[in-house]
Design a protein around this motif. Structure first.
Motif, PDB file in Angstrom:
ATOM      1  N   GLN A   1     -16.421 126.032  -8.984  1.00  0.00           N
ATOM      2  CA  GLN A   1     -16.704 127.335  -8.379  1.00  0.00           C
ATOM      3  C   GLN A   1     -18.202 127.641  -8.355  1.00  0.00           C
ATOM      4  OE1 GLN A   1     -14.258 129.998 -10.688  1.00  0.00           O
ATOM      5  NE2 GLN A   1     -12.413 129.566  -9.472  1.00  0.00           N
ATOM      6  N   ALA A   2     -18.945 127.061  -9.305  1.00  0.00           N
ATOM      7  CA  ALA A   2     -20.395 127.278  -9.353  1.00  0.00           C
ATOM      8  C   ALA A   2     -21.134 126.396  -8.354  1.00  0.00           C
ATOM      9  CB  ALA A   2     -20.909 127.008 -10.762  1.00  0.00           C
ATOM     10  N   GLY A   3     -20.412 125.485  -7.712  1.00  0.00           N
ATOM     11  CA  GLY A   3     -21.045 124.620  -6.732  1.00  0.00           C
ATOM     12  C   GLY A   3     -21.421 123.242  -7.239  1.00  0.00           C
ATOM     13  N   VAL A   4     -21.020 122.904  -8.434  1.00  0.00           N
ATOM     14  CA  VAL A   4     -21.261 121.546  -8.939  1.00  0.00           C
ATOM     15  C   VAL A   4     -20.397 120.582  -8.137  1.00  0.00           C
ATOM     16  CG1 VAL A   4     -21.073 120.010 -10.937  1.00  0.00           C
ATOM     17  CG2 VAL A   4     -21.775 122.398 -11.252  1.00  0.00           C
ATOM     18  N   PRO A   5     -20.979 119.511  -7.583  1.00  0.00           N
ATOM     19  CA  PRO A   5     -20.191 118.568  -6.755  1.00  0.00           C
ATOM     20  C   PRO A   5     -19.320 117.659  -7.624  1.00  0.00           C
ATOM     21  CG  PRO A   5     -22.457 117.781  -6.937  1.00  0.00           C
ATOM     22  CD  PRO A   5     -22.426 119.119  -7.628  1.00  0.00           C
ATOM     23  N   LEU A   6     -18.392 118.284  -8.350  1.00  0.00           N
ATOM     24  CA  LEU A   6     -17.560 117.576  -9.322  1.00  0.00           C
ATOM     25  C   LEU A   6     -16.320 116.990  -8.653  1.00  0.00           C
ATOM     26  CD1 LEU A   6     -16.917 116.819 -12.276  1.00  0.00           C
ATOM     27  CD2 LEU A   6     -15.877 119.103 -12.530  1.00  0.00           C
ATOM     28  N   GLN A   7     -16.122 115.698  -8.849  1.00  0.00           N
ATOM     29  CA  GLN A   7     -14.935 115.013  -8.334  1.00  0.00           C
ATOM     30  C   GLN A   7     -14.135 114.513  -9.534  1.00  0.00           C
ATOM     31  OE1 GLN A   7     -15.489 112.321  -5.021  1.00  0.00           O
ATOM     32  NE2 GLN A   7     -17.526 113.163  -4.573  1.00  0.00           N
ATOM     33  N   LEU A   8     -12.947 115.114  -9.722  1.00  0.00           N
ATOM     34  CA  LEU A   8     -12.107 114.791 -10.873  1.00  0.00           C
ATOM     35  C   LEU A   8     -11.080 113.731 -10.512  1.00  0.00           C
ATOM     36  CD1 LEU A   8     -11.489 118.426 -12.139  1.00  0.00           C
ATOM     37  CD2 LEU A   8     -12.915 116.694 -13.246  1.00  0.00           C
ATOM     38  N   ILE A   9     -10.898 112.803 -11.432  1.00  0.00           N
ATOM     39  CA  ILE A   9      -9.927 111.726 -11.244  1.00  0.00           C
ATOM     40  C   ILE A   9      -8.898 111.797 -12.366  1.00  0.00           C
ATOM     41  CG2 ILE A   9      -9.601 109.220 -11.151  1.00  0.00           C
ATOM     42  CD1 ILE A   9     -12.393 109.012  -9.970  1.00  0.00           C
TER      43      ILE A   9
END
Length: 486
Positions: free
Chosen positions: A130-138
């Protein structure tokens, strides 16, 4: 795949959490592929959160185990040309803001990480997104991701047996092939500095060898030499008959997929044949998945809620003195006390004994399972919320597919059955070395009133009579008869 041209100094991050390994690390492999495709520099991070660890009662011995593995991981990553940076924050609340600024200042185009099942961890990750971190969870903490093993109504199973049947059917349809170590992404040598976790108290975990190599050796030797007798030997604490892999699974030094793959390589029929020698251990791995799926499907479990809502009516006694006696191995029941000494001395306890001591605390002493669950977390090398919560609620009779409230382990018959020659008891209660087996298994046969008996003085009398405690538990726990769950 076409290669994109990246901006100068573009970066991609691999965020290590409960996956401190190179092999079969899907997030690490994905981050390496992203770095190559986007001509980006790959960097690894690990975020230390001492205040959060304290809030979650992470055991000092497990923190030491994590620190040892972080140092080994840094060296292994350096061989791939990847630097590991350990970042210190106090708690999860600070992570999203920090990573947003970090990604902006370091020109980070993507952050890869393995998903985790616990609610605080999932909320932390959602806050990052939500803060805009380009997080990709696997999703890689299970072989089959939570939410994929469902009943015909599309809901999470509440009973293990049908869950395991569906799990095996789904797993049989896929190729279970662990990933190898990614190829180096850089030829730049990185010389890692020693890593010391900040502001934490640690207890030595040196009894347990560290590293992926050690975990793989344990897995290989277990499958080759012990699995065929696992069903017969697993309940006897004096026998080295279990895998001893739980500490490595808990922090992700070995993956569930690696374990299942190794088992099926040796016993390929285990997934479809109930009579396979490999089926019993496979079921244990599926139990691990079951509890992790439950944690995601029912987030309240992470908040110490009873799965069976009727359990809120239990009138726990919660006697502090009796709880201390249980913690310190002074209950007067040798098997219980030896098990608690094993936990305190080694950071680990045999699974049969975990069930017996949990039953004793919650049923003989009528102490809230949450007291015992917390004490375990504070001391376990293999501390894992899903397994710990699931096991304690099972023992107390208030969990999902739990042991019935009226099933109460007799510590004397359990001792007689699973440590018949008293070898385990004498190892952790050396003061009882001179006792014969009858005294070890049935401590009531000795006279606690005999002041001239030095052995009696050295070891406490039973803090509760089994028959009286059993009758009391059946009365108090009868509120669980109305089996409301969820």
């Amino acid at each position: 795949m076409p290669t994109a041209t990246a901006a100068p100094d573009a970066r991609v991050l691999m965020w290590f959490r409960q996956d401190l390994r190179l092999e079969d690390n899907q997030a690490l492999t994905a981050s390496c592929e992203w770095a190559r495709t986007h001509l980006a520099r790959l960097k690894a991070i690990y975020i230390a959160t001492p205040a959060q660890w304290a809030l979650h009662d992470v055991a000092p011995i497990q923190l030491d185990f994590i620190e040892r593995h972080l140092n080994l991981l840094a060296t292994s990553l350096a061989a791939l040309g990847i630097e590991l940076e350990v970042i210190q924050l106090d708690s999860f609340d600070e992570v999203a803001h920090f990573l947003k600024d970090y990604c902006q200042s370091q020109r980070v185009g993507a952050v890869f990480a393995g998903a985790e099942p616990e609610i605080n961890e999932r909320q932390r990750d959602q806050a990052c997104i939500q803060a805009g971190v380009p997080l990709q969870l696997i999703e890689e903490h299970c072989l089959l991701a939570p939410g994929t093993v469902l009943n015909q109504s599309g809901e999470m199973y509440r009973v293990f047996t049908p869950f395991s049947r569906k799990w095996r059917a789904l797993a049989a349809e896929r190729a279970i092939s662990p990933l190898g170590v990614p190829s180096p992404v850089s030829h730049i040598a990185v010389d890692p500095a020693p890593i010391h976790l900040p502001r934490v108290t640690t207890v030595s975990s040196e009894l347990w060898p560290a590293g992926e190599g050690a975990a793989q050796r344990l897995l290989t030797e277990f499958v080759a030499q012990k699995v065929h007798r696992y069903k017969q030997n697993r309940d006897f604490p004096a026998i080295d008959g279990t895998s001893s892999l739980s500490p490595y699974l808990a922090i992700g030094v070995v993956s569930a997929r690696q374990c299942v793959a190794a088992l099926l390589h040796r016993f390929p029929e285990a997934i479809v044949d109930d009579t396979s020698p490999g089926r019993t251990w496979l079921n244990e791995l599926i139990w691990r998945e079951f509890y992790r799926h439950l944690l995601v499907a029912f987030p309240a479990l992470s908040k110490n809620h009873n799965f069976n809502s009727q359990a809120k009516h239990i009138r726990w006694r919660n006697d502090p003195a009796e709880f201390r006696a249980w913690c310190e191995g002074r209950t007067g029941y040798p098997l219980i006390d030896a098990a608690m000494r094993q936990l305190k001395q080694t950071g680990w306890m045999h699974n049969r004994l975990r069930m017996v001591v949990a039953s004793f605390l919650t049923k003989h002493l009528l102490i809230d399972w949450r007291w015992g669950e917390r004490y375990f977390r504070q001391h376990l090398l293999d501390g894992d919320l899903a397994a710990n919560n699931g096991g304690w609620q099972w023992a107390a009779g208030c969990g999902c597919d739990a042991q019935p409230y009226f099933r109460i382990f007799n510590p004397m018959s359990q001792s007689e059955k699973f440590d018949p020659d008293g070898r385990f008891i004498r190892k952790f209660l050396p003061e009882l070395a001179a006792w014969d087996n009858q005294q070890l298994h049935h401590p009531s046969v000795r006279s606690c009133d005999d002041l001239f008996d030095t052995q009696a003085l050295a070891y406490p009398c039973a803090i509760v009579d089994h028959r009286a405690a059993r009758a009391r538990a059946l009365t108090v726990l009868a509120v669980l008869k109305k089996a409301k769950v969820g």
